[in-house]
Scaffold this motif. Sequence first.
Motif, PDB file in Angstrom:
ATOM      1  N   ARG A   1       0.840  -1.211   0.000  1.00 44.74           N
ATOM      2  CA  ARG A   1       0.000   0.000   0.000  1.00 44.74           C
ATOM      3  C   ARG A   1       0.868   1.251   0.000  1.00 44.74           C
ATOM      4  NH1 ARG A   1      -2.735  -2.840   3.614  1.00 44.74           N
ATOM      5  NH2 ARG A   1      -2.105  -1.547   5.385  1.00 44.74           N
ATOM      6  N   ALA A   2       1.925   1.245   0.794  1.00 43.21           N
ATOM      7  CA  ALA A   2       2.830   2.401   0.847  1.00 43.21           C
ATOM      8  C   ALA A   2       3.485   2.636  -0.525  1.00 43.21           C
ATOM      9  CB  ALA A   2       3.894   2.190   1.915  1.00 43.21           C
ATOM     10  N   ARG A   3       3.912   1.575  -1.178  1.00 41.49           N
ATOM     11  CA  ARG A   3       4.518   1.714  -2.508  1.00 41.49           C
ATOM     12  C   ARG A   3       3.513   2.238  -3.528  1.00 41.49           C
ATOM     13  NH1 ARG A   3       9.565  -1.494  -3.653  1.00 41.49           N
ATOM     14  NH2 ARG A   3      10.418  -1.537  -1.558  1.00 41.49           N
ATOM     15  N   LEU A   4       2.298   1.735  -3.463  1.00 47.30           N
ATOM     16  CA  LEU A   4       1.278   2.174  -4.413  1.00 47.30           C
ATOM     17  C   LEU A   4       0.946   3.651  -4.213  1.00 47.30           C
ATOM     18  CD1 LEU A   4      -1.061  -0.934  -4.409  1.00 47.30           C
ATOM     19  CD2 LEU A   4       0.385  -0.142  -6.304  1.00 47.30           C
ATOM     20  N   ARG A   5       1.005   4.137  -2.993  1.00 51.82           N
ATOM     21  CA  ARG A   5       0.714   5.547  -2.718  1.00 51.82           C
ATOM     22  C   ARG A   5       1.707   6.475  -3.404  1.00 51.82           C
ATOM     23  NH1 ARG A   5      -3.214   4.000  -2.331  1.00 51.82           N
ATOM     24  NH2 ARG A   5      -4.441   3.451  -0.553  1.00 51.82           N
ATOM     25  N   GLU A   6       2.893   5.954  -3.735  1.00 51.44           N
ATOM     26  CA  GLU A   6       3.893   6.772  -4.428  1.00 51.44           C
ATOM     27  C   GLU A   6       3.414   7.173  -5.824  1.00 51.44           C
ATOM     28  OE1 GLU A   6       7.515   4.502  -4.391  1.00 51.44           O
ATOM     29  OE2 GLU A   6       7.574   4.455  -2.190  1.00 51.44           O
ATOM     30  N   THR A   7       2.599   6.326  -6.448  1.00 55.24           N
ATOM     31  CA  THR A   7       2.120   6.611  -7.809  1.00 55.24           C
ATOM     32  C   THR A   7       0.600   6.639  -7.921  1.00 55.24           C
ATOM     33  OG1 THR A   7       2.255   4.261  -8.356  1.00 55.24           O
ATOM     34  CG2 THR A   7       4.155   5.632  -8.927  1.00 55.24           C
ATOM     35  N   TRP A   8      -0.089   6.125  -6.930  1.00 49.59           N
ATOM     36  CA  TRP A   8      -1.550   6.053  -6.972  1.00 49.59           C
ATOM     37  C   TRP A   8      -2.086   6.844  -5.792  1.00 49.59           C
ATOM     38  CZ3 TRP A   8      -4.023   3.961 -11.018  1.00 49.59           C
ATOM     39  CH2 TRP A   8      -5.405   3.855 -10.942  1.00 49.59           C
ATOM     40  N   PRO A   9      -2.849   7.895  -6.029  1.00 51.53           N
ATOM     41  CA  PRO A   9      -3.188   8.839  -4.966  1.00 51.53           C
ATOM     42  C   PRO A   9      -4.061   8.310  -3.821  1.00 51.53           C
ATOM     43  CG  PRO A   9      -4.370   9.366  -6.973  1.00 51.53           C
ATOM     44  CD  PRO A   9      -3.416   8.263  -7.313  1.00 51.53           C
ATOM     45  N   ALA A  10      -5.035   7.496  -4.130  1.00 52.78           N
ATOM     46  CA  ALA A  10      -5.950   7.071  -3.063  1.00 52.78           C
ATOM     47  C   ALA A  10      -6.674   5.800  -3.466  1.00 52.78           C
ATOM     48  CB  ALA A  10      -6.978   8.169  -2.775  1.00 52.78           C
ATOM     49  N   GLY A  11      -7.188   5.126  -2.461  1.00 51.34           N
ATOM     50  CA  GLY A  11      -7.993   3.947  -2.721  1.00 51.34           C
ATOM     51  C   GLY A  11      -7.164   2.747  -3.160  1.00 51.34           C
ATOM     52  N   VAL A  12      -7.862   1.692  -3.469  1.00 50.93           N
ATOM     53  CA  VAL A  12      -7.241   0.483  -4.007  1.00 50.93           C
ATOM     54  C   VAL A  12      -7.301   0.620  -5.526  1.00 50.93           C
ATOM     55  CG1 VAL A  12      -7.411  -2.028  -4.151  1.00 50.93           C
ATOM     56  CG2 VAL A  12      -7.964  -0.864  -2.001  1.00 50.93           C
ATOM     57  N   PRO A  13      -6.143   0.584  -6.207  1.00 52.34           N
ATOM     58  CA  PRO A  13      -6.118   0.887  -7.647  1.00 52.34           C
ATOM     59  C   PRO A  13      -7.164   0.175  -8.486  1.00 52.34           C
ATOM     60  CG  PRO A  13      -3.889   0.694  -6.823  1.00 52.34           C
ATOM     61  CD  PRO A  13      -4.800   0.289  -5.691  1.00 52.34           C
ATOM     62  N   VAL A  14      -7.367  -1.108  -8.297  1.00 49.49           N
ATOM     63  CA  VAL A  14      -8.332  -1.849  -9.118  1.00 49.49           C
ATOM     64  C   VAL A  14      -9.743  -1.300  -8.908  1.00 49.49           C
ATOM     65  CG1 VAL A  14      -9.387  -4.115  -9.475  1.00 49.49           C
ATOM     66  CG2 VAL A  14      -6.932  -3.933  -9.186  1.00 49.49           C
ATOM     67  N   LEU A  15     -10.102  -1.030  -7.671  1.00 41.74           N
ATOM     68  CA  LEU A  15     -11.442  -0.518  -7.380  1.00 41.74           C
ATOM     69  C   LEU A  15     -11.601   0.921  -7.858  1.00 41.74           C
ATOM     70  CD1 LEU A  15     -12.009  -1.990  -3.807  1.00 41.74           C
ATOM     71  CD2 LEU A  15     -12.739  -2.926  -6.006  1.00 41.74           C
ATOM     72  N   THR A  16     -10.584   1.739  -7.630  1.00 34.01           N
ATOM     73  CA  THR A  16     -10.649   3.134  -8.063  1.00 34.01           C
ATOM     74  C   THR A  16     -10.786   3.225  -9.577  1.00 34.01           C
ATOM     75  OG1 THR A  16      -9.276   3.766  -6.186  1.00 34.01           O
ATOM     76  CG2 THR A  16      -9.491   5.373  -7.949  1.00 34.01           C
ATOM     77  N   GLU A  17      -9.982   2.464 -10.287  1.00 34.04           N
ATOM     78  CA  GLU A  17     -10.043   2.479 -11.748  1.00 34.04           C
ATOM     79  C   GLU A  17     -11.393   1.943 -12.239  1.00 34.04           C
ATOM     80  OE1 GLU A  17      -8.532   3.584 -15.402  1.00 34.04           O
ATOM     81  OE2 GLU A  17      -7.765   3.998 -13.409  1.00 34.04           O
TER      82      GLU A  17
END
Length: 192
Positions: free
Chosen positions: A114-130
Amino acid sequence: MPTGVALRDVREQLFDAADRILLTAGPHALTSRAVTTEAGCAKGVLHRHFADFDAFLADYVLDRVQRMDREAARLTEMAGAGTVVANVADALTALFGSVAVAIVALVTFRDELRARLRETWPAGVPVLTEGAIMLASYLEDERARGRIAADADPDTLGAILIGTGHLLFADRTGTPPAPDAVLDMVRKIVPS
């Protein structure tokens, strides 16, 4: 003497192996050794291509999010055809019938990911947000065509549909919801 089998697309081979592990054994079974064993390669192969296992997982999740572009394009093409409810239900079933539910569990399971994803993905869980963005875009097209209520808020509806859809499909080890259950859920959320 050769030390292994030549790998054509190492990243994809490793990502496909991660899919299979997630779908059959769940996020707790996803380790670097399990991925390389499933991919049929030496453990060092993963570490030659990724800084560490969490870097691999972050790239894997983002790659699977990018794959949703095909579903988004297909859904966009459906605007004005069929019924809105059926189109949304089909999109939700395709999304949650894939590795997406397992990815949600993976992201929830691993703090460092989750911490790594926050570096490039602003919020939420990427699959759900997309997925919510994909549905909102489609519903905006349908609202412009007059196929859903003029005062409908596509962004809110997209988020509600993703959240509710996730709840329907969340038990990846159980029987998926019947198509009628998905249609009924969409029908109750999307204003006509």
